[in-house]
Design a protein around this motif. Structure first.
Motif, PDB file in Angstrom:
ATOM      1  N   GLU A  94       0.801  -1.227   0.000  1.00  0.00           N
ATOM      2  CA  GLU A  94       0.000   0.000   0.000  1.00  0.00           C
ATOM      3  C   GLU A  94       0.837   1.282   0.000  1.00  0.00           C
ATOM      4  O   GLU A  94       0.381   2.314  -0.505  1.00  0.00           O
ATOM      5  N   TYR A  95       2.026   1.258   0.559  1.00  0.00           N
ATOM      6  CA  TYR A  95       2.792   2.488   0.732  1.00  0.00           C
ATOM      7  C   TYR A  95       4.034   2.571  -0.150  1.00  0.00           C
ATOM      8  O   TYR A  95       4.375   3.662  -0.637  1.00  0.00           O
ATOM      9  N   ARG A 169     -10.727   0.710  -2.793  1.00  0.00           N
ATOM     10  CA  ARG A 169      -9.896   1.799  -2.290  1.00  0.00           C
ATOM     11  C   ARG A 169     -10.346   3.136  -2.887  1.00  0.00           C
ATOM     12  O   ARG A 169     -10.464   4.132  -2.169  1.00  0.00           O
ATOM     13  N   PHE A 173     -11.614   6.451  -0.924  1.00  0.00           N
ATOM     14  CA  PHE A 173     -10.960   7.750  -1.106  1.00  0.00           C
ATOM     15  C   PHE A 173     -11.955   8.804  -1.588  1.00  0.00           C
ATOM     16  O   PHE A 173     -11.882   9.975  -1.181  1.00  0.00           O
ATOM     17  N   GLY A 178      -8.945   8.885   4.632  1.00  0.00           N
ATOM     18  CA  GLY A 178      -7.503   8.952   4.471  1.00  0.00           C
ATOM     19  C   GLY A 178      -6.911   7.586   4.160  1.00  0.00           C
ATOM     20  O   GLY A 178      -7.602   6.558   4.187  1.00  0.00           O
ATOM     21  N   LYS A 179      -5.607   7.587   3.875  1.00  0.00           N
ATOM     22  CA  LYS A 179      -4.925   6.350   3.482  1.00  0.00           C
ATOM     23  C   LYS A 179      -5.018   5.276   4.564  1.00  0.00           C
ATOM     24  O   LYS A 179      -5.414   4.140   4.286  1.00  0.00           O
ATOM     25  N   TRP A 180      -4.640   5.626   5.790  1.00  0.00           N
ATOM     26  CA  TRP A 180      -4.646   4.639   6.861  1.00  0.00           C
ATOM     27  C   TRP A 180      -6.063   4.177   7.186  1.00  0.00           C
ATOM     28  O   TRP A 180      -6.285   3.009   7.466  1.00  0.00           O
TER      29      TRP A 180
END
Length: 285
Positions: A94-95, A169, A173, A178-180
């Motif tokens: 993911e990151y 995802r 979004f 947020g991402k987390w």
């Protein structure tokens, strides 16, 4: 064309026959191994042997400390390897943006999973037992098993993360998450089956490991609580099987332990299959 067709049919029939023979041999070997171990071991399994400690004064044999040591080392290993493995998989999937770095880490994980366990035991003895002064103890064995099982947990979780549709995802979004938050509330719940599978596979490998623990965990058959057990030497069921069979010649006890390990392995495999079926069914609803 007719001759070629007949040759092709004969070739297909021959390959089918070879595959059927291979399947039959594999099944017969598995059935023979399971049946032989259970037939030799189950008659020697009794409540007395699994609920008592060994006594060298009366020459009484009990495997309760070995059972508890196995549970202690499984719990200690999972408490460390699950956060590390899942966290590494989430970061890589993911990151991480540098695909070369991701490829290098994945290659390193695959290399770790292929290293013989006896080498893990040697490194664990030198690093955890001597350099970190953990001495011969269950916690040193657990840390060695963490390194051994980290690739399994990381790779199974990573492959499960990749199966989550990208649209999930993007939808999260689009709602302003947020991402987390997307990872925590959308991605991880969808791939929990991979985490559970990695956990069950790790338990199976921990349960069957002996070579690495011979160098790090020791051979003691002493009954201890959790803390004292983790910080002192202790034999797991597989190590106890080796000791009773090789060092003491107690083959009846060794086969009893082997039967218990075989039953536990069958239960773990059943849990792995059941968890996969359960999560697939839940996703299809």
């Amino acid at each position: 064309m007719g001759k070629l067709s007949n040759k092709r049919k004969a070739y297909i029939m021959m390959m089918k026959a070879l595959m059927a023979i291979s399947v039959a041999i594999t099944c017969l070997l598995a059935i023979f191994l399971i049946g032989y171990v259970l037939a030799k071991g189950l008659p020697n399994v009794s409540w007395e042997i699994i609920s008592t400690s060994p006594s060298y004064l009366t020459e009484h044999i009990g495997i309760l400390p070995d059972i508890l040591n196995t549970l202690y080392i499984i719990l200690a290993t999972l408490l460390v390897v699950l956060p590390l493995g899942v966290g590494a998989a989430v970061y890589l999937t993911e990151y991480a943006r540098n695909q070369k770095l991701v490829g290098m880490i994945e290659y390193a994980a695959e290399t770790l999973s292929g290293i013989p366990s006896i080498i893990y035991g040697l490194v664990g003895m030198l690093f955890f037992c001597q350099f970190l002064n953990m001495k011969t103890s269950l916690i040193a064995g657990a840390m060695t098993l963490v390194i051994m099982n980290l690739p399994t947990v990381m790779r199974t979780t990573q492959e499960s993360l990749k199966t989550v549709p990208q649209s999930y995802r993007e939808g999260a979004f689009g709602l302003g998450a947020g991402k987390w938050r997307v990872i925590r509330t959308v991605v991880l719940p969808e791939c929990v089956d991979g985490v559970v599978t990695g956990c069950i596979l790790s338990v199976g490998r921990i349960l069957g490991e002996s070579a690495a623990l011979l160098f790090t965990a020791g051979f003691a058959h002493t009954l201890n609580n959790v803390w004292d057990g983790l910080t002192s030497s202790g034999a797991t069921l597989t190590v106890a099987l080796y000791v009773y069979a090789k060092e003491q010649g107690e083959f009846e006890v060794a086969f009893a332990i082997a039967a218990i390990l075989m039953l536990l392995t069958l239960v773990i495999n059943f849990l792995a299959d059941f968890s996969g079926w359960y999560f697939k069914r839940r996703k299809s609803k």
